[in-house]
Motif scaffolding. Structure first.
Motif, short mmCIF file in Angstrom:
data_model
loop_
_atom_site.label_atom_id
_atom_site.label_comp_id
_atom_site.label_asym_id
_atom_site.label_seq_id
_atom_site.Cartn_x
_atom_site.Cartn_y
_atom_site.Cartn_z
N LEU A 11 130.26 35.81 17.93
CA LEU A 11 129.10 34.73 18.30
C LEU A 11 129.15 34.36 19.78
O LEU A 11 128.23 34.22 20.17
N ASN A 12 130.17 34.42 20.45
CA ASN A 12 130.45 33.87 21.98
C ASN A 12 129.80 35.19 22.70
O ASN A 12 129.04 35.16 23.73
N ALA A 13 129.61 36.51 22.03
CA ALA A 13 129.16 37.67 22.91
C ALA A 13 127.83 37.52 22.74
O ALA A 13 127.06 38.07 23.68
N VAL A 14 127.24 36.92 21.68
CA VAL A 14 125.67 36.86 21.64
C VAL A 14 125.22 35.61 22.52
O VAL A 14 124.40 35.41 23.36
N TYR A 15 125.86 34.50 22.21
CA TYR A 15 125.43 33.30 22.93
C TYR A 15 125.61 33.37 24.37
O TYR A 15 124.91 32.76 25.05
N ASN A 16 126.85 33.78 24.79
CA ASN A 16 126.95 33.76 26.22
C ASN A 16 126.97 35.48 26.73
O ASN A 16 127.86 35.75 27.34
N ARG A 17 125.96 36.01 26.52
CA ARG A 17 125.93 37.37 26.89
C ARG A 17 126.07 37.66 28.49
O ARG A 17 126.43 38.79 28.66
N ASP A 18 125.87 36.92 29.08
CA ASP A 18 126.15 36.85 30.50
C ASP A 18 127.58 36.49 31.16
O ASP A 18 127.64 36.68 32.43
N LYS A 19 128.25 36.05 30.10
CA LYS A 19 129.70 35.67 30.36
C LYS A 19 129.95 34.71 31.53
O LYS A 19 130.49 34.83 32.36
N VAL A 20 129.13 33.72 31.20
CA VAL A 20 129.23 32.62 32.12
C VAL A 20 130.50 31.64 32.11
O VAL A 20 130.61 31.37 30.87
#
Length: 484
Positions: A336-345
């Protein structure tokens, strides 16, 4: 000796033997309902005859040579083995049943239903990205999910702690019974060395051995006096914890971390000791060498049956389910984090882990749900991100499993193991009952048989008394009427 005085001796011996037989039958009747009692029988043998020249052997009556227990050692060994297996699966089933209740599936409050609720809230947010209530609903439903995970992990840890405590209690009980057995060995020897069979003490010995088998599988050897000359825990290849010269106690690996370098010495939770060498899994049974208090070494004991073995096996499965749950939670967070924060901020993941490893919704989102991102741009009406988040719930991972499939697999593993333990415990109980019935048919007291013996022995006693009375009358005639 022959003649009237010989006859008098024969009748007297007959009275004494039948009186002893009556006492034995009375003892059987008195102990009819006592657990572990084996009925006893007096063994009678003809007295040494008197040899008269020109006549031959003249019978001199009867004598009691022993009072024996009526037992079948082979059946009792089978009873102990079946009891050990039954207790293993019974305790394993009980612990896994508690784990099943913690997982709470299927139910409206279970994780699978909560995953569905989370999916629905993300899906609705994708259709209505501008609604603040939809954002709040996503955050709150996700918080409910993380709270449930946290509660489950806490309850699983508590259950594991209870299992370890039960292993400690079982070890302490085992050690106490082994010490009782050692004391009983001395008592048996004191009586048996004088040529007497200590029947009631042997019954106590057998009861103790059954109780010990219920705690841990073992192999036993006896000496000619009936003492336990060797008792090995864990089977034929296991370590010897009791012989005629020594008693060894078993200990339990315990502590706050798994694996651990701490043991509860002798199973006593108040006697914590640090051991040398590599750390061992919690609940491991060991025999500690305390020759050097500053360098305590241990040897591991493998238990496959008995109550202690059942709890130990259940603890192992609880650890496996906890590990699988942690892997599942990590997978949910990462995907879920990979989709929500795809820019890895940094700091903008939807899920985070606290210092104790518990899953949480990002603190900023919990404080301000309106800050939840719904799209990939600045358009407030863009719900594409929310829709992509919803898709993750139905997507399959490398093992071709969705989130729900992954968690259901964990629940199913526990359910299968629980069912297997239930079925095996039930079959072992059936076998145990059959063996107990068979043992009872051999060693149990039959009231009808004992009453019949009472009548038989009392009549023999009276008949011998009648002989004495007759001899007395004959002696009276001989002495008083013939002037001898």
């Amino acid at each position: 000796m022959t003649g009237l005085f010989g006859t008098l001796g024969t009748a007297t011996r007959g009275m004494n033997v039948n009186q002893t037989a009556l006492q034995t039958s009375g003892h059987n009747i008195a102990n009819t309902n006592r657990d572990g009692y084996s009925r006893q029988r007096i063994h009678m043998q003809a007295e040494t005859p008197y040899y008269m020249a020109g006549v031959g052997a003249i019978g001199m009556g009867v004598k009691a040579t022993s009072v024996d227990r009526i037992v079948d050692s082979f059946i009792r060994g089978q009873v102990n083995e079946a009891y050990s297996k039954f207790r293993f699966y019974e305790q394993k089933s009980d612990a896994l049943g508690q784990l099943e209740r913690i997982m709470n599936e299927p139910s409206k409050t279970g994780l699978i239903n909560q995953l569905s609720v989370m999916y629905d809230s993300w899906s609705k947010l994708g259709s209505n990205p501008e609604l603040a209530t939809s954002k709040t609903l996503v955050v709150k439903n996700s918080e409910t999910f993380t709270d449930t995970i946290r509660q489950m992990r806490t309850q699983m840890k508590q259950l594991k702690g209870e299992v370890i405590a039960n292993v400690e209690k079982g070890a302490l009980d085992f050690n106490q019974k082994i010490e009782q057995l050692a004391t009983l060995n001395d008592q048996i020897f004191a009586i048996a060395s004088n040529g007497t069979v200590p029947n009631d003490l042997l019954d106590t010995r057998d009861t103790l051995l059954k109780d010990i088998s219920g705690l841990a599988n073992n192999t036993v050897k006896f000496d000619k006096f009936g003492r336990v000359s060797s008792l090995k825990i864990g089977g034929e290849q296991g370590p010897e914890v009791l012989n005629l010269n020594e008693v060894k106690k078993i200990s339990v690996v315990s502590g706050d971390e798994d694996p651990s370098n701490t043991i509860s010495l002798g199973g006593d939770a108040q006697q914590k000791k640090t051991i040398a060498g590599n750390a061992l899994p919690l609940g491991t049974i060991v025999i500690a060498d305390t020759t050097d208090p500053d360098n305590i070494t241990v040897s591991e004991v493998a238990l496959t049956e008995g109550e202690i073995g059942g709890f130990k096996e259940a603890g192992k499965e609880i650890d496996e389910r906890m590990g699988e749950l942690d892997t599942f939670v990590q997978s949910v967070a990462d995907r879920l984090n990979a989709v929500y924060n795809r820019d890895k901020v940094p700091g903008e993941d939807f899920f985070t882990f606290d210092k104790d490893g518990n899953l949480e919704v990002n603190e900023q989102l919990r404080k301000n749900p309106s800050g939840l991102r719904t799209g990939y741009g600045t358009d407030e009406g863009d719900g594409s991100l929310a829709k992509d988040m919803a898709k993750v719930f139905s997507e399959k991972d490398g093992d071709k499993m969705t989130f729900a499939d992954r968690y259901n697999n964990i629940v199913t593993k526990n359910g299968i193991s629980k069912q297997q333990a239930d079925n095996t415990a039930e079959s072992q109980l059936t076998l145990l009952n059959q063996l107990e019935y068979k043992n009872e048919s051999v060693s149990g007291v039959n009231i009808n048989e004992e009453v019949s013996d009472v009548i038989r022995f009392s009549q023999a006693f009276q008949a011998n008394a009648r002989i004495i009375q007759t001899v007395s009358e004959m002696l009276d005639t001989l002495i008083n009427r013939t002037g001898v």
